[in-house]
Design a protein around this motif. Sequence first.
Motif, PDB file in Angstrom:
ATOM      1  N   ASP A   1      -9.510  28.332 101.136  1.00 44.82           N
ATOM      2  CA  ASP A   1      -8.292  27.526 100.988  1.00 44.82           C
ATOM      3  C   ASP A   1      -8.017  27.200  99.523  1.00 44.82           C
ATOM      4  O   ASP A   1      -6.860  27.236  99.081  1.00 44.82           O
ATOM      5  CB  ASP A   1      -8.412  26.234 101.793  1.00 44.82           C
ATOM      6  N   ASP A   2      -9.081  26.871  98.768  1.00 39.19           N
ATOM      7  CA  ASP A   2      -8.918  26.605  97.333  1.00 39.19           C
ATOM      8  C   ASP A   2      -8.283  27.807  96.635  1.00 39.19           C
ATOM      9  O   ASP A   2      -7.324  27.663  95.868  1.00 39.19           O
ATOM     10  CB  ASP A   2     -10.267  26.311  96.674  1.00 39.19           C
ATOM     11  N   VAL A   3      -8.839  28.975  96.896  1.00 39.82           N
ATOM     12  CA  VAL A   3      -8.342  30.199  96.239  1.00 39.82           C
ATOM     13  C   VAL A   3      -6.881  30.427  96.596  1.00 39.82           C
ATOM     14  O   VAL A   3      -6.038  30.678  95.721  1.00 39.82           O
ATOM     15  CB  VAL A   3      -9.195  31.423  96.630  1.00 39.82           C
ATOM     16  N   GLU A   4      -6.568  30.328  97.866  1.00 37.18           N
ATOM     17  CA  GLU A   4      -5.193  30.584  98.303  1.00 37.18           C
ATOM     18  C   GLU A   4      -4.221  29.567  97.716  1.00 37.18           C
ATOM     19  O   GLU A   4      -3.100  29.915  97.341  1.00 37.18           O
ATOM     20  CB  GLU A   4      -5.133  30.597  99.834  1.00 37.18           C
ATOM     21  N   ASN A   5      -4.646  28.317  97.612  1.00 40.03           N
ATOM     22  CA  ASN A   5      -3.778  27.291  97.025  1.00 40.03           C
ATOM     23  C   ASN A   5      -3.568  27.510  95.530  1.00 40.03           C
ATOM     24  O   ASN A   5      -2.460  27.319  95.009  1.00 40.03           O
ATOM     25  CB  ASN A   5      -4.375  25.903  97.264  1.00 40.03           C
ATOM     26  N   ILE A   6      -4.633  27.923  94.829  1.00 40.38           N
ATOM     27  CA  ILE A   6      -4.514  28.212  93.395  1.00 40.38           C
ATOM     28  C   ILE A   6      -3.605  29.411  93.170  1.00 40.38           C
ATOM     29  O   ILE A   6      -2.743  29.400  92.270  1.00 40.38           O
ATOM     30  CB  ILE A   6      -5.911  28.436  92.768  1.00 40.38           C
TER      31      ILE A   6
ATOM     32  N   HIS B   1       5.142  18.747  83.933  1.00 43.49           N
ATOM     33  CA  HIS B   1       4.427  17.875  82.998  1.00 43.49           C
ATOM     34  C   HIS B   1       3.335  17.108  83.740  1.00 43.49           C
ATOM     35  O   HIS B   1       3.085  15.936  83.460  1.00 43.49           O
ATOM     36  CB  HIS B   1       5.403  16.921  82.304  1.00 43.49           C
ATOM     37  N   ILE B   2       2.701  17.789  84.654  1.00 47.04           N
ATOM     38  CA  ILE B   2       1.694  17.131  85.489  1.00 47.04           C
ATOM     39  C   ILE B   2       0.492  16.635  84.686  1.00 47.04           C
ATOM     40  O   ILE B   2      -0.233  15.732  85.118  1.00 47.04           O
ATOM     41  CB  ILE B   2       1.244  18.081  86.624  1.00 47.04           C
ATOM     42  N   LEU B   3       0.275  17.209  83.499  1.00 49.43           N
ATOM     43  CA  LEU B   3      -0.856  16.771  82.662  1.00 49.43           C
ATOM     44  C   LEU B   3      -0.417  15.864  81.514  1.00 49.43           C
ATOM     45  O   LEU B   3      -1.174  15.665  80.560  1.00 49.43           O
ATOM     46  CB  LEU B   3      -1.599  17.983  82.096  1.00 49.43           C
TER      47      LEU B   3
ATOM     48  N   LEU C   1      -5.666  24.116  86.131  1.00 42.56           N
ATOM     49  CA  LEU C   1      -5.554  22.788  85.531  1.00 42.56           C
ATOM     50  C   LEU C   1      -4.724  21.863  86.421  1.00 42.56           C
ATOM     51  O   LEU C   1      -5.062  20.686  86.610  1.00 42.56           O
ATOM     52  CB  LEU C   1      -4.937  22.892  84.139  1.00 42.56           C
ATOM     53  N   HIS C   2      -3.661  22.378  86.978  1.00 39.52           N
ATOM     54  CA  HIS C   2      -2.815  21.612  87.896  1.00 39.52           C
ATOM     55  C   HIS C   2      -3.605  21.215  89.139  1.00 39.52           C
ATOM     56  O   HIS C   2      -3.608  20.043  89.538  1.00 39.52           O
ATOM     57  CB  HIS C   2      -1.593  22.472  88.282  1.00 39.52           C
TER      58      HIS C   2
END
Length: 298
Positions: free
Chosen positions: A16-21, A37-39, A292-293
């Motif tokens: 799930d992590d991979v697919e979301n990234i 500008h999430i960061l 990063l997001h």
Amino acid sequence: MSDRKNLLSIQDLTIDDVENIIKLAGQYLKNEAANGHILKNKAVINLFFEDSTRTLVSFEIAAKSLGANVITLPIKSSSINKGENLKNMVKTLNAMNPDYIVIRQKNSGILNMLAEHVSCSLINAGDGSSEHPTQALADYFVISSNKKQIKDLKIVICGDILHSRVARSNIRLLKMFGAKICLVAPPTLICRYFPEVDSVHYSLIEGIKDADVIMLLRLQKERMNNGCFIPSEREYFRLYGLDLRKLSYAKPSAIVMHPGPINRGIEISSDIADNVILQQVKFGLAIRKAVLHYYSSC
């Protein structure tokens, strides 16, 4: 999402992590991602103890484009050169409350120890011969964009397997999605300790028969400690360098990849188109934005 705040290894990622990234990276690639500008007001420290062009610049551009304050510490003028050890240096930087430390280190496995001493997210930008997870994510993104699915693809990884962190991360990630992994290298540069690998070959022509993807790796002389791993670069290219004649043994639809830097005339000939190789660079930037997001919510 997994409950970890760090990306040190492919094993830190669920499917799930991979697919979301990858989904996020696709949005960034098309400039469709929200939260540009999430960061904002977050700090990213880049610590690169090994030379880098693609990975360092892409992390810098990614972080700045997301609104972060980015500090790339010049190692040659850092306290490391005054005798401070790496653990104390990282603890000192952590006391300044950064949100991320992105680190490339020549020693394999040291990041797991460093993670115990930081409260921010630690991102592995390559540690020794161990792992390079964001490169593997970028390569997965490229393959999945060029092929209908990863499952059952024959993916051939050829070159200096023994010293390659890119190979290790790719083997683990691509196998998660059902790829058939084939390794090709001289006996001196192979590594057999991969339960995920389906076959090992010492002949490039034998190994790439019916390949869907060919991933070439450079000879990592900086990790060879002056050992004699190949007779000569000329002989290596004759046996393991990819040219159009050898490429004809793969499927006509096969794509040729290389994480860079490319040494033409050693692992690849100049007559091989580098369209997909440049795509890896472009997709690598989108992946680092996505990572990063994704980890900003940890």
